[in-house]
Design an enzyme around this catalytic site. Sequence first.
Site, PDB file in Angstrom:
ATOM      1  N   GLU A  91     -29.731  33.912  36.898  1.00 34.64           N
ATOM      2  CA  GLU A  91     -28.683  33.009  37.381  1.00 34.64           C
ATOM      3  C   GLU A  91     -27.450  33.730  37.897  1.00 34.64           C
ATOM      4  OE1 GLU A  91     -27.535  33.686  33.064  1.00 34.64           O
ATOM      5  OE2 GLU A  91     -29.363  33.618  34.278  1.00 34.64           O
TER       6      GLU A  91
ATOM      7  N   HIS B 123     -31.179  38.014  33.559  1.00 34.36           N
ATOM      8  CA  HIS B 123     -30.411  36.817  33.904  1.00 34.36           C
ATOM      9  C   HIS B 123     -30.575  36.514  35.398  1.00 34.36           C
ATOM     10  CE1 HIS B 123     -28.126  36.041  30.184  1.00 34.36           C
ATOM     11  NE2 HIS B 123     -28.303  37.342  29.980  1.00 34.36           N
TER      12      HIS B 123
ATOM     13  N   CYS C 284     -33.352  35.377  28.751  1.00 32.49           N
ATOM     14  CA  CYS C 284     -32.694  36.279  27.813  1.00 32.49           C
ATOM     15  C   CYS C 284     -32.951  35.824  26.374  1.00 32.49           C
ATOM     16  CB  CYS C 284     -31.206  36.382  28.139  1.00 32.49           C
ATOM     17  SG  CYS C 284     -30.362  37.718  27.245  1.00 32.49           S
TER      18      CYS C 284
ATOM     19  N   SER D 137      -8.385  15.776  41.237  1.00 33.07           N
ATOM     20  CA  SER D 137      -7.868  14.408  41.228  1.00 33.07           C
ATOM     21  C   SER D 137      -7.963  13.782  42.609  1.00 33.07           C
ATOM     22  CB  SER D 137      -6.422  14.384  40.724  1.00 33.07           C
ATOM     23  OG  SER D 137      -5.556  15.083  41.594  1.00 33.07           O
TER      24      SER D 137
END
EC number: 6.3.5.2
Length: 503
Positions: free
Chosen positions: A154, A152, A60, A211
């Site tokens: 992706e 694009h 792009c 975590s």
Amino acid sequence: MREANVYSEIVPHTVTAADIAAKRPAGIILSGGPSSVYEEGAPRLDEGIFELGVPVLGICYGFQVMAVALGGEVAKTGHREYGSTAVRVSAGARGGAGFLLDGQPGDQTVWMSHGDSVAKAPEGFDVLASTDDTPIAAFANDGRKLYGVQWHPEVKHSEHGQAVLENFLHRAAGIPADWNSGNVIADQVAAIRAQVGSGRVLCALSGGVDSAVAAALVHKAIGDQLVCVFVDHGLLRRDEARQVQEDYVSATGVRLITVDAEEQFLAALESVSDPEAKRKIIGREFIRVFERAQADLVAEAASEGDPIRFLVQGTLYPDVVESGGGAGTANIKSHHNVSGLPEDLQFELVEPLCTLFKDEVRAIGRELGLPEVIVGRQPFPGPGLGIRIVGDVTRERLDLLRDADAIVRAELTAAGLDSEIWQCPVVLLADVRSVGVQGDGRTYGHPIVLRPVSSEDAMTADWTRLPYHLLAKISNRITNEVEGVNRVVLDVTSKPPGTIEWE
């Protein structure tokens, strides 16, 4: 890239060719962006990057920057292309004349988002694809291994986008598909051991995936040198504190200390409604609690000659990017993992997940043997329900939101949709009073917002199309069972423009 089993990093456009060369990359991808190459102050790059002999793919805006840098032309044609677009791939490009589009169908649907277009390809480049309004939608110079596409690849809306990326990575750049969660574990275990040595380490367990996986990874590296501290800040969902103490300890055997700090957090948040202020206060109080909680641990460690100097955080790559990770990026909002920490922080941070996305973190958790109840848990922000209350945080508002959230989670589970959505934040608009009719009288209650989203890495997301009958059931249950709520609304905003959390 990582879906193609290739490790990648994000760097700002201001990076120099020398800095790039020092990293010794096997390939470079220039991303898209909202700018025009002719705008004053538009992002540029060091054109020496094209002389490094490293394969480059422009996407792009990156495609247009490459064209201009190499002697081509970009123009405002008066035709814009946004969304799904039909593209035609030349017979030579798809028939083995080059790497990038080899093996692809001649007609396919791609995702476009551009106003300017490449009007002239640089000398020595072959045009590979076009659309009705964009004669040059892709080009290549296979000899120099320089490639570009206007669309694009992706995003999933580009039908064969992943194949474009894999052709570039594996064929043009010659990168093997050998990066996986096992590599990450081995690399991070070695890095943690090198950083920590024989030192003692603290880790905060929040109840979330990040975590939990960060702690498991550190525990694998250093074993009993790690002590986990669970700060019950009073901002968790229903039963979450119990789940942390029971599920995680039984799964890992780590040493866990629980600190009840609800009163401290609620006092610090009293009358605070600004979202950034709440995030920073919660981050600050987390550290303050740690500084007090460590007193006994420090005494214990000192008696063994090993002071506690390290703190584990479950910071992910999107946290760093969204917090403004370089020149030319915007600070979308501060993250609890990367902002709000006091200047007198007494710990050195250990962040084993800071280059990973959420789906990769889950894969690592499964590789480490954590139970699905932990690694499959929907994302939940570190500041907890404190940033799902629009307004100041009180015990009464937290209880109300917990009740509504519990109903939503129960109904999604009963409908078998836990694995179909990324997460469903439930937001209380505490500063809004909505008029309603319940029973035979007028009521003024608070609206509840449902924010179901689908995503893979939290960098982009779309709102999840839940069945109408399920939405109706959730709405009826909340308005009937949760006192003080008389309206339920659905957030249908994608990311971008909206972030997943409201605050």
